[in-house]
Design a protein around this motif. Structure first.
Motif, PDB file in Angstrom:
ATOM      1  N   ASN A  66       0.670  -1.124   0.013  1.00 36.90           N
ATOM      2  CA  ASN A  66       0.065  -0.122   0.137  1.00 36.90           C
ATOM      3  C   ASN A  66       0.868   1.482   0.218  1.00 36.90           C
ATOM      4  O   ASN A  66       1.894   1.418   0.781  1.00 36.90           O
ATOM      5  N   ASN A  67       0.658   2.209  -0.974  1.00 37.42           N
ATOM      6  CA  ASN A  67       1.472   3.327  -0.899  1.00 37.42           C
ATOM      7  C   ASN A  67       0.378   4.513  -0.404  1.00 37.42           C
ATOM      8  O   ASN A  67       1.020   5.576   0.094  1.00 37.42           O
ATOM      9  N   PHE A  68      -0.641   4.297   0.383  1.00 37.90           N
ATOM     10  CA  PHE A  68      -1.369   5.281   0.990  1.00 37.90           C
ATOM     11  C   PHE A  68      -2.264   4.511   2.178  1.00 37.90           C
ATOM     12  O   PHE A  68      -2.335   3.546   2.087  1.00 37.90           O
ATOM     13  N   SER A  69      -2.560   5.395   3.332  1.00 40.52           N
ATOM     14  CA  SER A  69      -2.766   4.594   4.433  1.00 40.52           C
ATOM     15  C   SER A  69      -4.174   4.343   4.336  1.00 40.52           C
ATOM     16  O   SER A  69      -4.864   3.676   5.201  1.00 40.52           O
ATOM     17  N   GLU A  70      -5.132   5.045   3.511  1.00 40.51           N
ATOM     18  CA  GLU A  70      -6.543   4.785   3.353  1.00 40.51           C
ATOM     19  C   GLU A  70      -6.966   3.823   2.209  1.00 40.51           C
ATOM     20  O   GLU A  70      -8.111   3.725   2.206  1.00 40.51           O
ATOM     21  N   THR A  71      -6.250   3.283   1.551  1.00 38.73           N
ATOM     22  CA  THR A  71      -6.327   2.690   0.299  1.00 38.73           C
ATOM     23  C   THR A  71      -5.862   1.022   0.437  1.00 38.73           C
ATOM     24  O   THR A  71      -4.727   0.769   0.765  1.00 38.73           O
ATOM     25  N   TYR A  72      -6.717   0.132   0.117  1.00 33.16           N
ATOM     26  CA  TYR A  72      -6.119  -1.041   0.123  1.00 33.16           C
ATOM     27  C   TYR A  72      -6.984  -1.715  -1.124  1.00 33.16           C
ATOM     28  O   TYR A  72      -7.969  -1.644  -1.734  1.00 33.16           O
ATOM     29  N   ALA A  73      -6.232  -3.033  -1.506  1.00 31.23           N
ATOM     30  CA  ALA A  73      -6.842  -3.761  -2.605  1.00 31.23           C
ATOM     31  C   ALA A  73      -7.782  -4.736  -1.971  1.00 31.23           C
ATOM     32  O   ALA A  73      -7.395  -5.606  -1.034  1.00 31.23           O
TER      33      ALA A  73
END
Length: 199
Positions: free
Chosen positions: A56-63
């Motif tokens: 993850n490159n961002f704290s609020e994003t996930y696959a």
């Protein structure tokens, strides 16, 4: 028979309360690494394992899911695994494409957090015998912009004979009592796939 594949990364991304589908630009949301093995059997089939790491490159994003699209001969015995546990998959055929959709039941949230999983399958006729020569074909990377790094390891039975030629030149060569082992990296596979002959 040459194999032609197109591997496309499709990620469904949960971003706060939204779900967004990213076919190519997902590399901005994630760092994607591949560790791929082709184990060629004496009948020319290959057992393929796509080891995939999503960071993850961002704290609020996930696959939330991952789609692997293969173009060419249909893969067999498909399985997706994370931490020795089978992941839910759906398989769909569209023309010459096989779409393997993997769903992640548990979210991994947080910048720098990593998901490591594998998609495994079998392919027919990766190696084809012409006379006394075995020809081995592995596809190139079609969408390198979606992949940060890739290592491909090819295992070929020594019963196929000595390598007459290999293109591109592998980064590393090794062997066991029964196998030739060749390792390639992303930059080796950008212009063409692996083509080799043994005999």
């Amino acid at each position: 028979m040459k194999l032609l594949f197109r591997i496309v990364l499709l990620l469904i991304i949960n971003h706060l309360s939204s779900i967004i589908l990213f076919p190519v630009s997902a590399q901005q949301e994630f760092t994607v690494n591949y560790d791929t093995t082709y184990i060629v059997e004496e009948d020319g089939t290959a057992n393929v394992t796509q080891g995939i790491t999503l960071s993850n490159n961002f704290s609020e994003t996930y696959a939330a899911s991952y789609d692997l699209i293969l173009e060419g001969p249909s893969p067999l015995e498909i399985q997706a695994v994370e931490n020795e546990t089978d992941l839910p998959i759906q398989i769909k055929k569209e023309n010459e494409q096989t779409i393997i959709s993997v769903t992640f039941p548990k979210a991994i949230v947080g910048k720098g957090k990593i998901r490591l999983f594998s998609i495994k399958y079998k392919l027919a006729e990766v190696a084809v015998k012409n006379g006394q020569v075995w020809e081995v074909t592995i596809p190139k990377i079609i969408t390198p912009e979606t992949i940060n790094s890739k290592v491909l390891t090819l295992y070929v039975p020594k019963n196929f004979g000595l390598a007459a030629y290999i293109s591109p030149e592998p980064k590393h060569k090794d062997s066991t009592d029964t196998l030739h082992i060749f390792t390639f990296e992303k930059e080796d596979l950008l212009k063409a796939g692996v083509v080799a002959a043994f005999g």
